[in-house]
Design a protein around this motif. Structure first.
Motif, PDB file in Angstrom:
ATOM      1  N   ARG A  14       0.894  -1.215   0.081  1.00 22.47           N
ATOM      2  CA  ARG A  14      -0.095  -0.024   0.126  1.00 22.47           C
ATOM      3  C   ARG A  14       0.957   1.325   0.181  1.00 22.47           C
ATOM      4  O   ARG A  14       1.767   1.396   0.789  1.00 22.47           O
ATOM      5  CB  ARG A  14      -0.892   0.072   1.306  1.00 22.47           C
ATOM      6  CG  ARG A  14      -1.764   1.086   1.411  1.00 22.47           C
ATOM      7  CD  ARG A  14      -2.596   0.858   2.696  1.00 22.47           C
ATOM      8  NE  ARG A  14      -3.831   2.003   2.791  1.00 22.47           N
ATOM      9  CZ  ARG A  14      -4.509   1.927   3.772  1.00 22.47           C
ATOM     10  NH1 ARG A  14      -4.885   0.874   4.413  1.00 22.47           N
ATOM     11  NH2 ARG A  14      -5.503   2.843   3.451  1.00 22.47           N
ATOM     12  N   ARG A  16       2.149   4.990   0.947  1.00 21.37           N
ATOM     13  CA  ARG A  16       2.140   5.623   2.181  1.00 21.37           C
ATOM     14  C   ARG A  16       1.112   6.852   2.007  1.00 21.37           C
ATOM     15  O   ARG A  16       1.050   7.615   0.858  1.00 21.37           O
ATOM     16  CB  ARG A  16       3.565   6.054   2.361  1.00 21.37           C
ATOM     17  CG  ARG A  16       4.411   5.134   2.907  1.00 21.37           C
ATOM     18  CD  ARG A  16       5.643   5.657   3.428  1.00 21.37           C
ATOM     19  NE  ARG A  16       6.647   4.386   4.028  1.00 21.37           N
ATOM     20  CZ  ARG A  16       7.672   4.366   4.448  1.00 21.37           C
ATOM     21  NH1 ARG A  16       7.928   5.588   5.133  1.00 21.37           N
ATOM     22  NH2 ARG A  16       8.244   3.118   4.772  1.00 21.37           N
ATOM     23  N   LYS A  17       0.499   7.444   3.193  1.00 22.87           N
ATOM     24  CA  LYS A  17      -0.304   8.291   3.160  1.00 22.87           C
ATOM     25  C   LYS A  17       0.418   9.711   3.391  1.00 22.87           C
ATOM     26  O   LYS A  17       1.557   9.414   4.046  1.00 22.87           O
ATOM     27  CB  LYS A  17      -1.477   8.320   4.341  1.00 22.87           C
ATOM     28  CG  LYS A  17      -2.380   7.380   3.834  1.00 22.87           C
ATOM     29  CD  LYS A  17      -3.445   7.351   4.890  1.00 22.87           C
ATOM     30  CE  LYS A  17      -4.410   6.245   4.603  1.00 22.87           C
ATOM     31  NZ  LYS A  17      -5.682   6.512   5.359  1.00 22.87           N
ATOM     32  N   GLY A  18       0.148  10.566   2.855  1.00 25.36           N
ATOM     33  CA  GLY A  18       0.815  11.967   2.997  1.00 25.36           C
ATOM     34  C   GLY A  18       0.727  12.661   4.253  1.00 25.36           C
ATOM     35  O   GLY A  18       1.777  12.864   4.912  1.00 25.36           O
ATOM     36  N   LYS A  20      -0.439  11.054   8.274  1.00 29.07           N
ATOM     37  CA  LYS A  20      -0.720  10.295   9.012  1.00 29.07           C
ATOM     38  C   LYS A  20      -1.522  10.677  10.129  1.00 29.07           C
ATOM     39  O   LYS A  20      -1.223  11.501  10.752  1.00 29.07           O
ATOM     40  CB  LYS A  20       0.768   9.623   9.691  1.00 29.07           C
ATOM     41  CG  LYS A  20       0.734   8.283  10.397  1.00 29.07           C
ATOM     42  CD  LYS A  20       1.863   7.760  10.767  1.00 29.07           C
ATOM     43  CE  LYS A  20       1.499   6.356  11.584  1.00 29.07           C
ATOM     44  NZ  LYS A  20       2.837   6.075  12.058  1.00 29.07           N
ATOM     45  N   ARG A  21      -2.593  10.284  10.506  1.00 27.06           N
ATOM     46  CA  ARG A  21      -3.713  10.570  11.515  1.00 27.06           C
ATOM     47  C   ARG A  21      -3.407   9.302  12.587  1.00 27.06           C
ATOM     48  O   ARG A  21      -4.020   8.408  12.462  1.00 27.06           O
ATOM     49  CB  ARG A  21      -5.055  10.488  10.785  1.00 27.06           C
ATOM     50  CG  ARG A  21      -5.354  11.461   9.834  1.00 27.06           C
ATOM     51  CD  ARG A  21      -6.931  11.604   9.591  1.00 27.06           C
ATOM     52  NE  ARG A  21      -6.916  12.419   8.484  1.00 27.06           N
ATOM     53  CZ  ARG A  21      -6.723  13.892   8.262  1.00 27.06           C
ATOM     54  NH1 ARG A  21      -6.209  14.452   9.029  1.00 27.06           N
ATOM     55  NH2 ARG A  21      -7.172  14.281   7.136  1.00 27.06           N
ATOM     56  N   ASP A  22      -2.626   9.804  13.382  1.00 31.81           N
ATOM     57  CA  ASP A  22      -2.126   8.875  14.720  1.00 31.81           C
ATOM     58  C   ASP A  22      -2.610   9.475  15.974  1.00 31.81           C
ATOM     59  O   ASP A  22      -2.342   8.623  17.125  1.00 31.81           O
ATOM     60  CB  ASP A  22      -0.551   8.454  14.597  1.00 31.81           C
ATOM     61  CG  ASP A  22       0.193   9.886  14.733  1.00 31.81           C
ATOM     62  OD1 ASP A  22      -0.491  10.736  14.866  1.00 31.81           O
ATOM     63  OD2 ASP A  22       1.434   9.504  14.980  1.00 31.81           O
ATOM     64  N   GLU A  50     -14.364  12.222   9.517  1.00 32.38           N
ATOM     65  CA  GLU A  50     -14.060  13.559   8.713  1.00 32.38           C
ATOM     66  C   GLU A  50     -14.986  14.829   9.058  1.00 32.38           C
ATOM     67  O   GLU A  50     -14.432  15.776   8.914  1.00 32.38           O
ATOM     68  CB  GLU A  50     -14.610  12.918   7.275  1.00 32.38           C
ATOM     69  CG  GLU A  50     -13.584  11.741   6.606  1.00 32.38           C
ATOM     70  CD  GLU A  50     -13.764  11.413   5.539  1.00 32.38           C
ATOM     71  OE1 GLU A  50     -12.895  10.822   4.673  1.00 32.38           O
ATOM     72  OE2 GLU A  50     -15.200  11.082   5.071  1.00 32.38           O
TER      73      GLU A  50
END
Length: 58
Positions: A14, A16-18, A20-22, A50
């Protein structure tokens, strides 16, 4: 020939996301408030997370 194919072989997995929602943020509300939030998120065609992020930043 096999060496050429190995050089251009794509990496799997997959992307990587720009952003990161951690971080986790929990809120407390009653059933009436929750139903309002869920309804507004649904009518906005967003997930609850969201929708809350948009309302929190706006």
């Amino acid at each position: 020939m096999t060496q050429e194919n190995e050089q251009f072989k794509k990496k799997g997995g997959r992307p990587r996301k720009g952003i990161k929602r951690d971080q986790f943020l929990a809120i407390k509300c009653n059933q009436w408030e929750r139903s309002i939030i869920e309804t507004k998120a649904r009518t906005s065609d967003l997930t609850i997370s969201e929708y809350q992020r948009k309302m929190g930043v706006a």
